[in-house]
Design an enzyme around this catalytic site. Structure first.
Site, PDB file in Angstrom:
ATOM      1  N   GLU A   1     -41.529 134.452 -16.091  1.00 26.49           N
ATOM      2  CA  GLU A   1     -41.317 133.772 -14.813  1.00 26.49           C
ATOM      3  C   GLU A   1     -40.227 132.711 -14.898  1.00 26.49           C
ATOM      4  O   GLU A   1     -39.776 132.208 -13.888  1.00 26.49           O
ATOM      5  CB  GLU A   1     -42.629 133.133 -14.329  1.00 26.49           C
ATOM      6  CG  GLU A   1     -43.760 134.123 -14.078  1.00 26.49           C
ATOM      7  CD  GLU A   1     -43.501 135.027 -12.884  1.00 26.49           C
ATOM      8  OE1 GLU A   1     -42.527 134.779 -12.146  1.00 26.49           O
ATOM      9  OE2 GLU A   1     -44.266 135.985 -12.686  1.00 26.49           O
TER      10      GLU A   1
ATOM     11  N   ASP B   1     -45.703 140.844 -20.320  1.00 30.61           N
ATOM     12  CA  ASP B   1     -45.415 139.420 -20.196  1.00 30.61           C
ATOM     13  C   ASP B   1     -46.723 138.645 -20.262  1.00 30.61           C
ATOM     14  O   ASP B   1     -47.796 139.177 -19.988  1.00 30.61           O
ATOM     15  CB  ASP B   1     -44.646 139.110 -18.907  1.00 30.61           C
ATOM     16  CG  ASP B   1     -45.035 140.023 -17.743  1.00 30.61           C
ATOM     17  OD1 ASP B   1     -46.129 140.615 -17.780  1.00 30.61           O
ATOM     18  OD2 ASP B   1     -44.238 140.145 -16.807  1.00 30.61           O
TER      19      ASP B   1
END
Length: 374
Positions: free
Chosen positions: A126, A67
């Protein structure tokens, strides 16, 4: 300085939130273009990237995902390479994740294996969630891995430790937003109003009964209300209130039951307080469920072929949208020990950079093993 530590520090200074990772994408591209290009192919997807390192005689594709986004947190580490973006921080270790991925990628550019390796630089982990959409994209469909791996830093474990388990590792998660609208008015005439501060307080208390009275005691679930807003000034009864929180469960079935009960309670609030209510579940993440056969193989390899300490951990209530990828592609995620005194999503998170080399050595070794198997 170790070049991967320099990369980590560079990335640490430019955290960007989901689908706004423009500087991050540009930095990654600049580094990738500095490598020999004979075996590298690159595709952009929104603010993310897919990078294929071609194998010598590919029979399958091994995936590695990182990520790339940060969090809306004001950094308080005092580090000389602190974030230069106001109210933005890599407080979940994605700067570490990217640096490790670039280290593994560089190794396979210089030391190609039989099979192809595709690196997935995924935005918006997120929020609002990039994994599911990226998985469905034409770009990733063309380079769909046959198996996929990922890691997450773990502040509670020392450097040199990997924690992992077969099956469920991270929970099913869902955001929760509830907006209440009643009738405001003068603080001296409460009987002429429908006070949404009172309604919100009542609802928060009722929500605490969902887990204790609707979820099997041998199962686990959590509802947390982290933020309440309502009203305007001290002498006006609030017309509106908003609750913001999160739901976490260890099974998709429990998530459905919890939401059903929340909806019933909210309907009761509408009736009892003569108001209107709207529920929004925001981003929802599927559980991270490690493929059992691959995880057994990974643990066995680490125990016999490396000097890292392997801990078979318990499942956690944390969420990770990598779960969507594991829902479709066999693979695993593991915890990487980074021994920080402060935890994930904390403004003072300071992972130990020595863990970067540990992870690169583990993943280059294991992917080489898998990618050269007959």
């Amino acid at each position: 300085m170790n070049p991967l530590i320099k990369i980590r520090r560079d990335l640490h200074q430019i955290p960007e939130i989901g689908f706004q990772e423009f500087k991050t994408q540009a930095y990654l591209l600049s580094y990738l273009k500095s490598l020999p290009q004979q075996r590298i192919s690159i595709k952009k997807w929104k603010t993310g990237l897919l990078v294929k390192v071609s194998g010598l005689n590919p029979r399958k594709t091994i995936g590695y995902r990182t990520d790339i986004d940060g969090l809306p947190i004001s950094e308080q580490t005092g580090l000389p390479f602190s974030s230069v973006h106001e109210a933005r921080m890599h407080a979940c270790g994605h700067d570490f994740h990217m640096s490790i991925a670039l280290g593994v990628l560089t190794f396979f550019v210089e030391n190609p294996i039989v099979d192809d390796v595709v690196f997935v630089f995924q935005p918006a982990e997120e929020g609002p969630g990039g994994a599911e959409a990226m998985l469905e994209s034409a770009e990733m469909r063309e380079w769909m891995p046959d198996m996929i791996f990922a890691l997450h830093i773990a502040p509670e474990y020392p450097v040199g430790t990997i924690a992992v388990k077969e099956g469920l590792l991270f929970a099913n998660t869902s955001e929760l937003f509830i907006d209440l609208k009643g009738k405001g008015g003068h603080a001296a005439y409460p009987h002429q109003t429908n006070d949404m501060v009172i309604a919100a307080c009542s609802l928060v208390n009722q929500l605490q009964t969902v887990i204790s009275r609707n979820v099997d005691p041998l199962d686990s679930a959590v509802i947390t209300i982290g933020k309440i807003t309502g009203g305007t000034v001290q002498n006006i009864i609030a017309e509106k209130a908003r609750l913001e929180g999160t739901i976490r469960t260890l099974s998709p079935e429990s998530m459905g039951k919890v939401k059903h009960r929340i909806e019933a309670l909210v309907k009761g609030i509408e009736t009892g307080y003569e108001c209107e209510a709207v529920i929004d579940y925001g981003s929802m993440y599927h559980q991270v469920f490690n493929t059992e056969s691959i995880t057994k193989d990974f643990i066995n390899y680490l125990q016999q072929g490396t000097d890292v300490k392997v801990i078979e951990c318990r499942e956690a209530m944390t969420g990770e949208d990598f779960g969507y990828m594991l829902k479709e592609i066999p693979g695993l995620m593991f915890w990487l020990g980074v021994e920080s005194p402060f935890g994930l999503h904390h403004a003072k998170l300071t992972p130990n950079e020595a863990a970067i080399d540990v992870a690169v050595k583990v993943m280059t070794s294991y992917i080489s093993f898998k990618g050269n198997q007959a």
